[in-house]
Write a protein that holds these residues in place. Structure first.
Motif, PDB file in Angstrom:
ATOM      1  N   ALA A 154      11.839   2.839  -6.403  1.00  0.00           N
ATOM      2  CA  ALA A 154      11.244   3.761  -5.450  1.00  0.00           C
ATOM      3  C   ALA A 154      10.047   3.064  -4.837  1.00  0.00           C
ATOM      4  O   ALA A 154       9.331   2.318  -5.498  1.00  0.00           O
ATOM      5  N   LEU A 155       9.846   3.285  -3.558  1.00  0.00           N
ATOM      6  CA  LEU A 155       8.749   2.684  -2.810  1.00  0.00           C
ATOM      7  C   LEU A 155       7.832   3.811  -2.366  1.00  0.00           C
ATOM      8  O   LEU A 155       8.256   4.715  -1.647  1.00  0.00           O
ATOM      9  N   SER A 156       6.576   3.787  -2.819  1.00  0.00           N
ATOM     10  CA  SER A 156       5.601   4.802  -2.427  1.00  0.00           C
ATOM     11  C   SER A 156       4.650   4.208  -1.408  1.00  0.00           C
ATOM     12  O   SER A 156       4.084   3.138  -1.630  1.00  0.00           O
ATOM     13  N   ILE A 157       4.507   4.898  -0.286  1.00  0.00           N
ATOM     14  CA  ILE A 157       3.593   4.490   0.772  1.00  0.00           C
ATOM     15  C   ILE A 157       2.432   5.467   0.709  1.00  0.00           C
ATOM     16  O   ILE A 157       2.612   6.681   0.850  1.00  0.00           O
ATOM     17  N   ILE A 158       1.227   4.962   0.467  1.00  0.00           N
ATOM     18  CA  ILE A 158       0.087   5.804   0.152  1.00  0.00           C
ATOM     19  C   ILE A 158      -1.037   5.523   1.133  1.00  0.00           C
ATOM     20  O   ILE A 158      -1.332   4.370   1.439  1.00  0.00           O
ATOM     21  N   ALA A 159      -1.671   6.582   1.618  1.00  0.00           N
ATOM     22  CA  ALA A 159      -2.793   6.442   2.542  1.00  0.00           C
ATOM     23  C   ALA A 159      -3.954   5.739   1.851  1.00  0.00           C
ATOM     24  O   ALA A 159      -4.202   5.938   0.669  1.00  0.00           O
ATOM     25  N   THR A 160      -4.653   4.903   2.602  1.00  0.00           N
ATOM     26  CA  THR A 160      -5.871   4.281   2.116  1.00  0.00           C
ATOM     27  C   THR A 160      -7.055   4.934   2.821  1.00  0.00           C
ATOM     28  O   THR A 160      -6.879   5.789   3.682  1.00  0.00           O
ATOM     29  N   SER A 161      -8.259   4.514   2.489  1.00  0.00           N
ATOM     30  CA  SER A 161      -9.441   5.119   3.105  1.00  0.00           C
ATOM     31  C   SER A 161      -9.437   4.942   4.622  1.00  0.00           C
ATOM     32  O   SER A 161      -9.973   5.770   5.346  1.00  0.00           O
ATOM     33  N   SER A 162      -8.802   3.883   5.137  1.00  0.00           N
ATOM     34  CA  SER A 162      -8.747   3.704   6.586  1.00  0.00           C
ATOM     35  C   SER A 162      -7.771   4.673   7.235  1.00  0.00           C
ATOM     36  O   SER A 162      -7.755   4.826   8.451  1.00  0.00           O
TER      37      SER A 162
END
Length: 181
Positions: A154-162
């Protein structure tokens, strides 16, 4: 999976789709059970097989807003994808660059500040994930037997502070999957 804990899984509020001869657009809107956040998703698929994902969470500023603990999306990957190449913050150097790795069956790996990420199989076919100006984090996980219909990655794409406005009342992710042939 929107990357949110089970206790705050969103409710579907809107679903629409439109099609043309070379494109399909799907739009959805969700709200969290407490009403403090609204999540907008759109998927644009073109005739070349590219998928663009726009994902935004916005706080309802008229209510007390609980910070989102994690914001992103998890995708199940086809079997056989085992190698990754990415451009982002190289962990060994601490500054941007290109790095490669092999995903082992026991691994869970996380990469920060990613601009693009390619995951391929032994024949070098696969997917390239490209971010817009907001960088994101990538996490690959093994799916244990019994947790899904198949065992795989599974590939999780996660928001960063930017990806978050300075006051964190809006989170935004925009990225594109491109098939690699």
């Amino acid at each position: 999976d929107l990357g949110l804990p089970d206790s705050i899984q969103p409710r579907l509020q809107l679903f629409s789709s439109s099609t043309g001869s070379q494109i399909v657009i799907i739009r959805t809107e969700y709200s969290l059970p407490d009403g403090s956040w609204r999540i907008h998703l759109s998927y644009t698929i073109n005739a070349a097989g590219e998928l663009q994902v726009n994902q935004q969470a916005e706080a309802d500023t008229t209510q007390k807003t609980v910070p989102l603990p994690r914001y992103g999306m998890t995708w199940l990957l086809p079997a056989g994808y085992d190698s990754v190449t990415w451009y982002g913050q190289v962990t060994s150097a601490g500054f941007p660059g290109v790095e490669q790795a092999v995903i082992h069956d026991r691994d869970q790996s996380s990469i920060q500040a990613v601009r693009w990420y390619a995951i391929t199989n032994g024949k070098r076919t696969g997917l390239r994930l490209t971010a817009d100006s907001a960088l994101f984090s990538i996490q690959t996980n093994n799916i244990p037997a019994g947790a899904a219909t198949t065992v795989g990655k599974a590939l999780s794409i996660i928001a960063t502070s930017s990806s978050c406005a300075p006051d964190c009342i809006n989170y935004r992710l925009c990225y594109k999957f491109t098939p690699l042939h």
